[in-house]
Design a protein around this motif. Structure first.
Motif, PDB file in Angstrom:
ATOM      1  N   ILE A 147       0.819  -1.200   0.000  1.00  0.00           N
ATOM      2  CA  ILE A 147       0.000   0.000   0.000  1.00  0.00           C
ATOM      3  C   ILE A 147       0.859   1.259   0.000  1.00  0.00           C
ATOM      4  O   ILE A 147       0.412   2.341  -0.394  1.00  0.00           O
ATOM      5  CB  ILE A 147      -0.960  -0.005   1.215  1.00  0.00           C
ATOM      6  CG1 ILE A 147      -2.075   1.036   1.045  1.00  0.00           C
ATOM      7  CG2 ILE A 147      -0.207   0.233   2.488  1.00  0.00           C
ATOM      8  CD1 ILE A 147      -3.005   0.770  -0.071  1.00  0.00           C
ATOM      9  N   GLU A 148       2.134   1.124   0.443  1.00  0.00           N
ATOM     10  CA  GLU A 148       3.039   2.275   0.516  1.00  0.00           C
ATOM     11  C   GLU A 148       3.807   2.498  -0.776  1.00  0.00           C
ATOM     12  O   GLU A 148       4.622   3.416  -0.867  1.00  0.00           O
ATOM     13  CB  GLU A 148       4.044   2.067   1.653  1.00  0.00           C
ATOM     14  CG  GLU A 148       3.412   1.842   3.020  1.00  0.00           C
ATOM     15  CD  GLU A 148       2.607   3.044   3.493  1.00  0.00           C
ATOM     16  OE1 GLU A 148       2.953   4.180   3.087  1.00  0.00           O
ATOM     17  OE2 GLU A 148       1.639   2.842   4.235  1.00  0.00           O
ATOM     18  N   ALA A 149       3.553   1.706  -1.798  1.00  0.00           N
ATOM     19  CA  ALA A 149       4.339   1.777  -3.032  1.00  0.00           C
ATOM     20  C   ALA A 149       4.147   3.100  -3.762  1.00  0.00           C
ATOM     21  O   ALA A 149       3.026   3.604  -3.886  1.00  0.00           O
ATOM     22  CB  ALA A 149       3.975   0.626  -3.954  1.00  0.00           C
ATOM     23  N   SER A 150       5.251   3.667  -4.249  1.00  0.00           N
ATOM     24  CA  SER A 150       5.214   4.825  -5.133  1.00  0.00           C
ATOM     25  C   SER A 150       5.827   4.496  -6.488  1.00  0.00           C
ATOM     26  O   SER A 150       5.833   5.325  -7.394  1.00  0.00           O
ATOM     27  CB  SER A 150       5.963   6.007  -4.518  1.00  0.00           C
ATOM     28  OG  SER A 150       5.139   6.706  -3.613  1.00  0.00           O
ATOM     29  N   LEU A 151       6.367   3.307  -6.603  1.00  0.00           N
ATOM     30  CA  LEU A 151       6.845   2.787  -7.882  1.00  0.00           C
ATOM     31  C   LEU A 151       6.690   1.272  -7.844  1.00  0.00           C
ATOM     32  O   LEU A 151       7.034   0.637  -6.842  1.00  0.00           O
ATOM     33  CB  LEU A 151       8.315   3.154  -8.117  1.00  0.00           C
ATOM     34  CG  LEU A 151       8.962   2.553  -9.369  1.00  0.00           C
ATOM     35  CD1 LEU A 151       8.352   3.154 -10.636  1.00  0.00           C
ATOM     36  CD2 LEU A 151      10.481   2.752  -9.359  1.00  0.00           C
ATOM     37  N   LEU A 152       6.153   0.707  -8.917  1.00  0.00           N
ATOM     38  CA  LEU A 152       6.116  -0.759  -9.035  1.00  0.00           C
ATOM     39  C   LEU A 152       6.475  -1.124 -10.469  1.00  0.00           C
ATOM     40  O   LEU A 152       6.257  -0.351 -11.399  1.00  0.00           O
ATOM     41  CB  LEU A 152       4.758  -1.323  -8.621  1.00  0.00           C
ATOM     42  CG  LEU A 152       3.492  -0.950  -9.390  1.00  0.00           C
ATOM     43  CD1 LEU A 152       3.318  -1.772 -10.668  1.00  0.00           C
ATOM     44  CD2 LEU A 152       2.271  -1.130  -8.495  1.00  0.00           C
ATOM     45  N   TRP A 153       7.038  -2.305 -10.623  1.00  0.00           N
ATOM     46  CA  TRP A 153       7.483  -2.705 -11.960  1.00  0.00           C
ATOM     47  C   TRP A 153       7.439  -4.220 -12.118  1.00  0.00           C
ATOM     48  O   TRP A 153       7.504  -4.981 -11.151  1.00  0.00           O
ATOM     49  CB  TRP A 153       8.891  -2.183 -12.231  1.00  0.00           C
ATOM     50  CG  TRP A 153       9.984  -2.801 -11.397  1.00  0.00           C
ATOM     51  CD1 TRP A 153      10.742  -3.893 -11.687  1.00  0.00           C
ATOM     52  CD2 TRP A 153      10.438  -2.345 -10.109  1.00  0.00           C
ATOM     53  NE1 TRP A 153      11.643  -4.153 -10.688  1.00  0.00           N
ATOM     54  CE2 TRP A 153      11.472  -3.216  -9.705  1.00  0.00           C
ATOM     55  CE3 TRP A 153      10.066  -1.288  -9.270  1.00  0.00           C
ATOM     56  CZ2 TRP A 153      12.147  -3.061  -8.495  1.00  0.00           C
ATOM     57  CZ3 TRP A 153      10.734  -1.138  -8.069  1.00  0.00           C
ATOM     58  CH2 TRP A 153      11.759  -2.007  -7.688  1.00  0.00           C
ATOM     59  N   PHE A 154       7.295  -4.644 -13.370  1.00  0.00           N
ATOM     60  CA  PHE A 154       7.461  -6.046 -13.740  1.00  0.00           C
ATOM     61  C   PHE A 154       7.973  -6.105 -15.175  1.00  0.00           C
ATOM     62  O   PHE A 154       7.733  -5.206 -15.970  1.00  0.00           O
ATOM     63  CB  PHE A 154       6.163  -6.851 -13.579  1.00  0.00           C
ATOM     64  CG  PHE A 154       5.011  -6.390 -14.424  1.00  0.00           C
ATOM     65  CD1 PHE A 154       4.910  -6.748 -15.769  1.00  0.00           C
ATOM     66  CD2 PHE A 154       3.999  -5.611 -13.879  1.00  0.00           C
ATOM     67  CE1 PHE A 154       3.840  -6.341 -16.551  1.00  0.00           C
ATOM     68  CE2 PHE A 154       2.924  -5.192 -14.651  1.00  0.00           C
ATOM     69  CZ  PHE A 154       2.844  -5.562 -15.988  1.00  0.00           C
ATOM     70  N   SER A 155       8.692  -7.164 -15.498  1.00  0.00           N
ATOM     71  CA  SER A 155       9.266  -7.302 -16.832  1.00  0.00           C
ATOM     72  C   SER A 155       8.386  -8.201 -17.689  1.00  0.00           C
ATOM     73  O   SER A 155       7.468  -8.864 -17.193  1.00  0.00           O
ATOM     74  CB  SER A 155      10.677  -7.890 -16.736  1.00  0.00           C
ATOM     75  OG  SER A 155      10.619  -9.200 -16.186  1.00  0.00           O
ATOM     76  N   GLY A 156       8.680  -8.226 -18.974  1.00  0.00           N
ATOM     77  CA  GLY A 156       7.972  -9.123 -19.885  1.00  0.00           C
ATOM     78  C   GLY A 156       6.487  -8.816 -19.957  1.00  0.00           C
ATOM     79  O   GLY A 156       6.065  -7.677 -20.116  1.00  0.00           O
ATOM     80  N   THR A 157       5.693  -9.869 -19.811  1.00  0.00           N
ATOM     81  CA  THR A 157       4.246  -9.720 -19.849  1.00  0.00           C
ATOM     82  C   THR A 157       3.672  -9.755 -18.436  1.00  0.00           C
ATOM     83  O   THR A 157       4.323 -10.208 -17.494  1.00  0.00           O
ATOM     84  CB  THR A 157       3.604 -10.830 -20.686  1.00  0.00           C
ATOM     85  OG1 THR A 157       3.903 -12.103 -20.090  1.00  0.00           O
ATOM     86  CG2 THR A 157       4.144 -10.824 -22.110  1.00  0.00           C
ATOM     87  N   GLY A 158       2.437  -9.292 -18.297  1.00  0.00           N
ATOM     88  CA  GLY A 158       1.778  -9.304 -16.997  1.00  0.00           C
ATOM     89  C   GLY A 158       0.680  -8.261 -16.954  1.00  0.00           C
ATOM     90  O   GLY A 158       0.400  -7.568 -17.944  1.00  0.00           O
ATOM     91  N   SER A 159       0.039  -8.138 -15.789  1.00  0.00           N
ATOM     92  CA  SER A 159      -1.059  -7.175 -15.650  1.00  0.00           C
ATOM     93  C   SER A 159      -1.228  -6.779 -14.192  1.00  0.00           C
ATOM     94  O   SER A 159      -0.770  -7.478 -13.282  1.00  0.00           O
ATOM     95  CB  SER A 159      -2.372  -7.770 -16.176  1.00  0.00           C
ATOM     96  OG  SER A 159      -2.762  -8.883 -15.385  1.00  0.00           O
ATOM     97  N   ILE A 160      -1.907  -5.645 -13.997  1.00  0.00           N
ATOM     98  CA  ILE A 160      -2.237  -5.191 -12.653  1.00  0.00           C
ATOM     99  C   ILE A 160      -3.586  -4.491 -12.720  1.00  0.00           C
ATOM    100  O   ILE A 160      -3.853  -3.727 -13.651  1.00  0.00           O
ATOM    101  CB  ILE A 160      -1.128  -4.278 -12.086  1.00  0.00           C
ATOM    102  CG1 ILE A 160      -1.353  -3.999 -10.605  1.00  0.00           C
ATOM    103  CG2 ILE A 160      -0.962  -2.999 -12.897  1.00  0.00           C
ATOM    104  CD1 ILE A 160      -0.090  -3.601  -9.869  1.00  0.00           C
TER     105      ILE A 160
END
Length: 310
Positions: A147-160
């Motif tokens: 909940i405290e995130a100000s940046l999130l990342w993932f590589s390749g494929t995916g979804s949020i």
């Protein structure tokens, strides 16, 4: 006596809640009383009302936002406050939507997602630039600290995915649904030329694919903390828009999905999904920026632009 800039200010129904909040505090009413006789500085108000200057400052700001007082810089660079009018007139709403602004916005922190499908490399960071949990551990995305995130990342494929409430009550026509977010691709460290096809879905319908040209790290992000040194620094502020005639990205037509297709219902949430598909031409991952990272002081913003009678 203080010279009023206007005898009376007329406020539309869309500002009733704002004005009501400004007048709901006893201290703010006392500030108006004190200023009714003459303009006063913040320090004079604090002394006259027996409260601290920081408390006066916060309450003065609320009255300023409501347009009930104005401030100017005095001879000693101190803030001088004065009232704007002798009386106000509030218009009452007479039909659905009258009490709303032309544009209603919901700001969603990026860590308040409801579901995600991600793979390493992946991770999250807080406003201070510290890593949340461990890098490249997908389990972090389901820990409470997200909940405290100000940046999130993932590589390749995916979804949020995110759930938003519907701000407009039944019977209020909608002109546009807009979503703004700062984002870019995700590469090892950073790569300015690293394209990624990022598609936005609303209620599982595609509203356009933004082709991010790269993972941006050639300079420091305007808001990115100094202690952050993991490559990615800022993103591109991107706007998706759905209208009665179709969908657009940054003003360019991007999909055939219309407002009617979305089938928005007042008591049902609106599902927003950012996805890099396994069928995308460029599967370059995703960086999503919150209000404390990148170049723009915002989280994900969903805007409801309502129709107005002409």
């Amino acid at each position: 006596m203080s010279e009023f800039k206007q005898e009376m200010i007329r406020y539309p129904a869309s500002r009733i809640t704002e004005i009501g909040k400004a007048l709901s505090g006893d201290l703010r009413v006392r500030i108006l009383e004190a200023l009714g006789d003459k303009p006063m500085s913040v320090s004079q108000l604090a002394e006259a009302l027996g409260v601290t200057q920081p408390t006066i400052t916060v309450n003065v700001q609320m009255l300023e936002l409501a347009g009930l007082i104005v401030s100017a810089t005095g001879a000693n660079r101190e803030k001088i406050c004065s009232v704007t009018c002798k009386s106000i007139l509030l218009e009452l709403p007479v039909k659905p939507g009258d009490g709303l602004h032309r544009m209603e916005e919901i700001h969603m922190p990026i860590g308040m997602y409801s579901r995600c499908t991600i793979q390493p490399t992946c991770g999250m960071a807080g406003k201070d630039g510290a890593i949340i949990g461990s890098i490249d551990d997908p389990r972090v995305f389901y820990m409470p600290d997200r909940i405290e995130a100000s940046l999130l990342w993932f590589s390749g494929t995916g979804s949020i995915e995110y759930y938003f409430a519907n701000s407009l009550p039944p019977g209020v026509p909608l002109d546009e649904l807009q979503l703004r977010a700062e984002l870019c691709s995700e590469a090892p460290s950073f790569q300015m030329a690293w394209p990624s096809d990022i598609t936005l879905y609303i209620n599982d319908l595609p509203v356009g694919t933004f082709r991010s040209p790269g993972d941006f790290g050639d300079r420091k992000g305007k808001l990115t903390p100094d202690r952050w040194f993991h490559g990615t620094e800022y993103g591109a502020l991107t706007e998706w828009k759905v209208t009665a005639g179709g969908s657009y990205i940054n003003g360019v037509r991007a999909a055939e999905t219309t407002l009617a297709d979305l089938d928005l219902k007042y008591l049902e949430p609106i599902l927003i999904r950012f996805e890099v598909s396994t069928e995308a031409e460029y599967q370059g991952g995703l960086n999503l920026f919150g209000s404390g990272f990148g170049d723009y002081p915002q989280d994900i913003v969903l805007s409801f632009v309502r129709s107005i009678e002409r």
